[in-house]
Design an enzyme around this catalytic site. Structure first.
Site, PDB file in Angstrom:
ATOM      1  N   HIS A   1      25.136   2.791   5.469  1.00 42.01           N
ATOM      2  CA  HIS A   1      24.417   2.159   6.581  1.00 42.01           C
ATOM      3  C   HIS A   1      24.873   2.907   7.843  1.00 42.01           C
ATOM      4  O   HIS A   1      25.958   2.643   8.373  1.00 42.01           O
ATOM      5  CB  HIS A   1      24.756   0.670   6.679  1.00 42.01           C
ATOM      6  CG  HIS A   1      24.239  -0.103   5.509  1.00 42.01           C
ATOM      7  ND1 HIS A   1      22.891  -0.273   5.282  1.00 42.01           N
ATOM      8  CD2 HIS A   1      24.869  -0.746   4.491  1.00 42.01           C
ATOM      9  CE1 HIS A   1      22.710  -0.991   4.181  1.00 42.01           C
ATOM     10  NE2 HIS A   1      23.897  -1.285   3.675  1.00 42.01           N
TER      11      HIS A   1
ATOM     12  N   ASP B   1      20.438   3.623   5.263  1.00 47.14           N
ATOM     13  CA  ASP B   1      19.510   3.449   6.377  1.00 47.14           C
ATOM     14  C   ASP B   1      20.189   4.025   7.613  1.00 47.14           C
ATOM     15  O   ASP B   1      21.417   4.149   7.648  1.00 47.14           O
ATOM     16  CB  ASP B   1      19.019   2.002   6.581  1.00 47.14           C
ATOM     17  CG  ASP B   1      20.092   0.930   6.645  1.00 47.14           C
ATOM     18  OD1 ASP B   1      21.268   1.262   6.911  1.00 47.14           O
ATOM     19  OD2 ASP B   1      19.749  -0.252   6.454  1.00 47.14           O
TER      20      ASP B   1
ATOM     21  N   ASN C   1      31.143  -0.633  -5.133  1.00 50.91           N
ATOM     22  CA  ASN C   1      30.245  -0.316  -4.018  1.00 50.91           C
ATOM     23  C   ASN C   1      30.834  -0.806  -2.697  1.00 50.91           C
ATOM     24  O   ASN C   1      31.345  -1.929  -2.622  1.00 50.91           O
ATOM     25  CB  ASN C   1      28.909  -1.044  -4.290  1.00 50.91           C
ATOM     26  CG  ASN C   1      27.771  -0.593  -3.396  1.00 50.91           C
ATOM     27  OD1 ASN C   1      27.481   0.593  -3.284  1.00 50.91           O
ATOM     28  ND2 ASN C   1      27.097  -1.548  -2.763  1.00 50.91           N
TER      29      ASN C   1
ATOM     30  N   GLU D   1      32.129  -4.571  -1.854  1.00 51.07           N
ATOM     31  CA  GLU D   1      32.840  -4.834  -0.592  1.00 51.07           C
ATOM     32  C   GLU D   1      34.117  -5.663  -0.748  1.00 51.07           C
ATOM     33  O   GLU D   1      34.337  -6.628  -0.009  1.00 51.07           O
ATOM     34  CB  GLU D   1      31.886  -5.511   0.405  1.00 51.07           C
ATOM     35  CG  GLU D   1      30.641  -4.683   0.666  1.00 51.07           C
ATOM     36  CD  GLU D   1      29.651  -5.339   1.636  1.00 51.07           C
ATOM     37  OE1 GLU D   1      29.897  -6.479   2.049  1.00 51.07           O
ATOM     38  OE2 GLU D   1      28.639  -4.701   1.972  1.00 51.07           O
TER      39      GLU D   1
ATOM     40  N   GLU E   1      22.696   2.444  -0.304  1.00 52.54           N
ATOM     41  CA  GLU E   1      21.981   1.540   0.618  1.00 52.54           C
ATOM     42  C   GLU E   1      21.631   2.254   1.924  1.00 52.54           C
ATOM     43  O   GLU E   1      21.749   1.677   3.005  1.00 52.54           O
ATOM     44  CB  GLU E   1      22.837   0.296   0.921  1.00 52.54           C
ATOM     45  CG  GLU E   1      23.284  -0.451  -0.308  1.00 52.54           C
ATOM     46  CD  GLU E   1      24.051  -1.739  -0.011  1.00 52.54           C
ATOM     47  OE1 GLU E   1      24.025  -2.214   1.139  1.00 52.54           O
ATOM     48  OE2 GLU E   1      24.667  -2.265  -0.953  1.00 52.54           O
TER      49      GLU E   1
HETATM   50  C1  XIL Z   1      21.720  -7.779   2.705  1.00 51.28           C
HETATM   51  C2  XIL Z   1      20.237  -8.018   2.607  1.00 51.28           C
HETATM   52  O1  XIL Z   1      19.546  -6.854   3.037  1.00 51.28           O
HETATM   53  C3  XIL Z   1      19.835  -9.214   3.435  1.00 51.28           C
HETATM   54  O2  XIL Z   1      18.469  -9.544   3.218  1.00 51.28           O
HETATM   55  C4  XIL Z   1      20.720 -10.412   3.073  1.00 51.28           C
HETATM   56  O3  XIL Z   1      20.412 -11.494   3.917  1.00 51.28           O
HETATM   57  C5  XIL Z   1      22.189 -10.055   3.183  1.00 51.28           C
HETATM   58  O4  XIL Z   1      22.452  -8.930   2.379  1.00 51.28           O
HETATM   59  N1  XIL Z   1      25.599  -4.586   1.970  1.00 51.28           N
HETATM   60  C6  XIL Z   1      25.124  -4.953   0.741  1.00 51.28           C
HETATM   61  C7  XIL Z   1      23.798  -5.609   0.625  1.00 51.28           C
HETATM   62  O5  XIL Z   1      25.751  -4.654  -0.284  1.00 51.28           O
HETATM   63  O6  XIL Z   1      23.728  -6.509  -0.441  1.00 51.28           O
HETATM   64  C8  XIL Z   1      23.414  -6.289   1.921  1.00 51.28           C
HETATM   65  O7  XIL Z   1      22.089  -6.765   1.789  1.00 51.28           O
HETATM   66  C9  XIL Z   1      23.556  -5.345   3.084  1.00 51.28           C
HETATM   67  C10 XIL Z   1      24.975  -4.880   3.227  1.00 51.28           C
END
Ligand code: XIL
Length: 331
Positions: free
Chosen positions: A217, A248, A181, A137, A246
């Site tokens: 996401h 969801d 990422n 990010e 990631e």
């Molecule tokens: C999130 C986790 O799921 C949480 O438990 C934590 O508090 C914060 O991070 N993008 C990412 C992940 O790359 O590392 C993040 O994970 C969600 C968004």
């Protein structure tokens, strides 16, 4: 509610995915792994790749100069090895994971300390971790997407820090694949253009970068589009891999259980995402950000939203699970 009895779990996702030569993974909540045998059992049954939800982030590991706590990372590595899973490393540099003590370290020492840290953790899991999210990010949102100049890493390591991080990771393990990422870079748009521009530049400079992680996401109702295809094709066109890192698909619940319609809509989204990965060139992994609605970051981070994962809060497979399974079977 859901009729989970019609869902065949006799062929776990990892078996179906192995036939397609696609690693299928999920992130792991270390507290759930330690405290909930059902969580561990479903995880081991369904997935052949794991990534720590938080345990591999710098704030979890990096306690001080040359001081590391590898207890949780080792636990996950042992679990992965015991269950014949590969391990994704997430992540080396992320603006949201800066160890507190480092913020007060003399700026002149920070590049040396970061290089040492990257050498320590990448070196320790050399041959065990197959893919690292080296930088997470680094880019801003919105129409003018560009480097996050407010990031601690940008401010202390300089505008060139992404290149430096990849170079240091490669020094520590010349065989591990190194990824950039980010989120909301699945579509064609300002953010994905910025991601593409960044990785293209790194490639052209000869920086050791091997892939792009698309977090995915997503919001319920999402369906794959021609733009998604164009985007992953241009990444693959650079000679880079890409992974869904990631996934969801969250839905608005406002305290209610999800409706049958909502979970069916979600299933279509999961199916599309898996099919994107199976049908387009360059996809080398499909990872969800958790697997059960009992352990998901969504309700804590997006008030009123949830039910984003393929298993429900009782670890029963949802239609999304069946959709992933069907996509892997090619039916
Ligand atoms: C999130 C986790 O799921 C949480 O438990 C934590 O508090 C914060 O991070 N993008 C990412 C992940 O790359 O590392 C993040 O994970 C969600 C968004």
């Amino acid at each position: 509610m859901l009729n989970s009895s019609r869902i065949d779990v006799s062929a776990p996702l990892r078996e179906l995915a192995a036939l397609r030569r696609l690693p299928v993974g999920t992130c792991v909540d270390m507290a759930a792994l330690a405290g909930d045998p059902e969580y561990a059992a479903v995880l081991a049954r369904e997935f052949d790749m794991v990534v720590a939800e938080n345990a591999f982030k710098p704030h979890s590991v990096w306690m001080g100069p040359r001081e590391y706590d590898f207890s949780q990372t080792n636990r996950l590595a042992e679990f992965a090895s015991r269950h014949h899973m590969t391990l994704r490393g997430h992540t080396l540099l992320w603006h949201q994971s800066v160890p507190k003590w480092l913020r007060t370290a003399p700026v002149a020492q920070i590049p040396g300390l970061v290089r040492e840290y990257i050498h320590a953790i990448v070196g320790r899991y050399r041959g065990v971790i197959t893919v690292w999210d080296v930088v997470n990010e680094a880019l801003t949102d919105g129409e003018a997407s560009g480097m996050r100049t407010e990031s601690f890493w940008y401010k202390t390591l300089g505008p060139d820090y992404v290149r430096l991080a990849f170079t240091w990771a490669h020094e520590a393990d010349p065989d591990v694949r190194l990824f950039y990422n980010d989120y909301e870079a699945e579509d064609m748009g300002a953010k994905s253009n910025a991601v593409f521009g960044l990785v293209k530049e790194l490639k052209s400079l000869g920086v050791p970068i091997h892939g792009v992680g698309l977090q995915a996401h997503l919001i319920n109702g999402w369906r794959a589009s021609e733009d998604n295809r164009t985007n992953v094709r241009r990444i693959a066109g650079l000679g880079l891999e890409w992974q869904v890192t990631e996934a969801d698909i969250r839905m608005q619940l406002e305290g209610n259980p999800p409706s049958d319609e909502q979970v069916e809509v979600q299933a279509a989204g999961y199916r599309d995402l898996m099919e994107l990965c199976l049908t387009e060139p360059g996809c080398t992994g499909f990872v969800t950000w958790g697997f059960s609605d009992a352990h998901s970051w969504i309700p804590g981070f997006r008030k009123g939203w949830g039910a984003a994962l393929p298993f429900d809060i009782h670890f029963r497979p949802k239609p999304a699970y069946l959709a992933l399974s069907d996509a892997l079977r090619g039916c």
